[in-house]
Design a protein around this motif. Sequence first.
Motif, short mmCIF file in Angstrom:
data_model
loop_
_atom_site.label_atom_id
_atom_site.label_comp_id
_atom_site.label_asym_id
_atom_site.label_seq_id
_atom_site.Cartn_x
_atom_site.Cartn_y
_atom_site.Cartn_z
N VAL A 98 0.83 -1.20 0.00
CA VAL A 98 0.00 0.00 0.00
C VAL A 98 0.87 1.26 0.00
O VAL A 98 0.59 2.23 -0.72
N ILE A 99 1.95 1.24 0.79
CA ILE A 99 2.84 2.41 0.85
C ILE A 99 3.48 2.68 -0.51
O ILE A 99 3.51 3.81 -1.00
N CYS A 100 3.98 1.62 -1.14
CA CYS A 100 4.65 1.78 -2.43
C CYS A 100 3.66 2.16 -3.53
O CYS A 100 3.97 3.00 -4.39
N PHE A 101 2.46 1.56 -3.51
CA PHE A 101 1.47 1.91 -4.52
C PHE A 101 1.10 3.38 -4.42
O PHE A 101 0.86 4.03 -5.44
N ALA A 102 1.08 3.91 -3.20
CA ALA A 102 0.76 5.32 -3.03
C ALA A 102 1.93 6.21 -3.43
O ALA A 102 1.79 7.11 -4.26
N ALA A 103 3.10 5.96 -2.85
CA ALA A 103 4.25 6.84 -3.06
C ALA A 103 4.72 6.85 -4.52
O ALA A 103 4.87 7.91 -5.14
N PHE A 104 4.94 5.68 -5.08
CA PHE A 104 5.43 5.61 -6.45
C PHE A 104 4.32 5.86 -7.46
O PHE A 104 4.59 6.29 -8.59
N GLY A 105 3.08 5.61 -7.08
CA GLY A 105 1.97 5.92 -7.98
C GLY A 105 1.85 7.41 -8.21
O GLY A 105 1.74 7.88 -9.34
N VAL A 106 1.89 8.19 -7.12
CA VAL A 106 1.81 9.65 -7.24
C VAL A 106 3.03 10.20 -7.97
O VAL A 106 2.93 11.12 -8.79
N GLY A 107 4.19 9.65 -7.69
CA GLY A 107 5.43 10.19 -8.26
C GLY A 107 5.73 9.77 -9.68
O GLY A 107 6.73 10.19 -10.25
N SER A 108 4.88 8.96 -10.27
CA SER A 108 5.19 8.40 -11.59
C SER A 108 4.72 9.26 -12.75
O SER A 108 5.10 9.00 -13.90
N ALA A 109 3.89 10.27 -12.50
CA ALA A 109 3.27 11.02 -13.60
C ALA A 109 4.32 11.64 -14.53
O ALA A 109 4.24 11.50 -15.76
N GLY A 110 5.29 12.35 -13.95
CA GLY A 110 6.30 13.00 -14.78
C GLY A 110 7.14 12.01 -15.57
O GLY A 110 7.44 12.22 -16.75
N SER A 111 7.52 10.91 -14.93
CA SER A 111 8.34 9.90 -15.61
C SER A 111 7.59 9.26 -16.77
O SER A 111 8.15 9.06 -17.85
N VAL A 112 6.32 8.95 -16.54
CA VAL A 112 5.52 8.35 -17.62
C VAL A 112 5.38 9.32 -18.77
O VAL A 112 5.48 8.92 -19.94
N ARG A 113 5.18 10.60 -18.48
CA ARG A 113 5.03 11.59 -19.54
C ARG A 113 6.30 11.68 -20.37
O ARG A 113 6.25 11.80 -21.60
N ARG A 114 7.47 11.63 -19.71
CA ARG A 114 8.73 11.73 -20.45
C ARG A 114 9.07 10.44 -21.21
O ARG A 114 9.52 10.48 -22.35
N LEU A 115 8.87 9.31 -20.57
CA LEU A 115 9.25 8.04 -21.18
C LEU A 115 8.28 7.58 -22.25
O LEU A 115 8.69 6.98 -23.25
N GLY A 116 7.00 7.82 -22.06
CA GLY A 116 5.98 7.23 -22.91
C GLY A 116 5.41 5.99 -22.26
O GLY A 116 6.03 5.37 -21.39
N LEU A 117 4.21 5.61 -22.65
CA LEU A 117 3.51 4.50 -22.01
C LEU A 117 4.19 3.16 -22.28
O LEU A 117 4.27 2.31 -21.38
N HIS A 118 4.69 2.94 -23.49
CA HIS A 118 5.31 1.65 -23.81
C HIS A 118 6.62 1.47 -23.06
O HIS A 118 6.89 0.39 -22.50
N ARG A 119 7.44 2.49 -23.05
CA ARG A 119 8.71 2.40 -22.31
C ARG A 119 8.44 2.26 -20.82
O ARG A 119 9.18 1.56 -20.11
N SER A 120 7.41 2.93 -20.33
CA SER A 120 7.06 2.80 -18.91
C SER A 120 6.63 1.38 -18.59
O SER A 120 7.00 0.83 -17.54
N ALA A 121 5.85 0.76 -19.48
CA ALA A 121 5.42 -0.63 -19.27
C ALA A 121 6.63 -1.56 -19.24
O ALA A 121 6.71 -2.48 -18.41
#
Length: 442
Positions: A98-121
């Motif tokens: 639960v802690i990781c899903f919250a912390a890394f979930g919130v913090g992932s928006a910028g990384s996903v935007r830069r990397l793209g959805l396929h690279r993020s997957a």
Amino acid sequence: MRSFCTMGSCGLGASGLGVPSRVVTRRGYLRRPGDNGSVTTPSPTPTAGGRWLVGAAIVLLAVNLRVAVGSVGVVLEQVRDDLGMTATVAGVLTTLPVICFAAFGVGSAGSVRRLGLHRSAALVLVLLTIGLVLRSVVHDETVFLLCSVVALAGAAVGNVILPPLVKAHFPDRIALMSSLYGAALMGGAAAASVGTVPLADAFGGWRPGIGLWAVLTGVALVPWLLMLRRDVHTAPVDEERLPMRAVARSPLAWAMLLVFAAQSAAAYAQFGWFPEMLGDAGVSSGYAGALLGLLSAVGIPLTLGLPWLIARVGDRPHLSWGFATLTAAGWLGVLLAPSTLPWLWAILLGLGGGAFTWTLTMIARRTRTTAGTATLSVTTQGLGYLLAGIGPFGVGALHDVTGSWDAPIIALMLLTVVIAVAGTVVARPVMLEDTLVRPVRD
């Protein structure tokens, strides 16, 4: 003159048909809707074979997102004995998801935007593979926790990219694809819970039992590597970006977050305490464990049938009311007669858990763009998991204070009111982007 401009509600567009020629959001950026009043985001247009590939890749990704969680709990006693893990450290381990899903979930928006959805997957599956392998070979409890964080960080990012992946590749099949990946999430968790012990017995201990799941993550990585050249970005144009602080002002976003948080809090309380509740009422530990498996399995066919249910119900709030009622009825049964018909209470709770996939489906259905879907997914799941952590912790604390399961169960029943009320707002046919406009001066 002061006027209010919203999607389809003020001014005439170029065609003179009542479609606005512009929409200014709270951030002040411009959106140019198409002829139907919606905003489109460029996305790949794959062939039929390509759609099959990306569809299978999304389902395989979802299967792996709960493996790191489901594989440890069933061998936790052996892990503790081998690593000399204290009860306190074991408690941290069970709270990490639960802690990781919250912390890394919130913090992932910028990384996903830069990397793209396929690279993020692809990155998600790499992190899962590394974490699963390393924690199966380490001999220190602290390093084991750190390796678990690596795997769970990958799973957290995977949670938030599933809705925008569906929005980008299957805008015409959102309910179907959401139900498929929702069932895959449940199936992966169930498979890890059921299969880890037999693997451990067959290959000589808990280490191969939890480490061999990395083979599955490696297989799931292959199709994403094939699709790296045709990536999708959640905000390919600057003016289409939706920052979390803008989305946080939307009543729809808050309603979505509350439904997700309430359902997830109850779900993690079930995973952590349901067998013990039944055990204290005289149900054998083996039977209680099997009932927890039944609770999880019941949700799979319901999830697969969700597209049909959504089509039948439409934009009425009947589904959120139904999920809330089923969950409340299940907890009422556990409260009043835990050992009488425990299989029925497990089925009712499992059916009520359909609120999870319904909420994920609505994330894509209530947004116009892939960028909007991605930001709403991060907001809903990241902050939702943070609030959900109160569920299992609060149940345990209430039990310790009162010495009974009555107060915790009543508290869990009250959470269903949140699902029903906030779900009514989510069910309304209002798009996220339409709630983010601000007054403009002519």
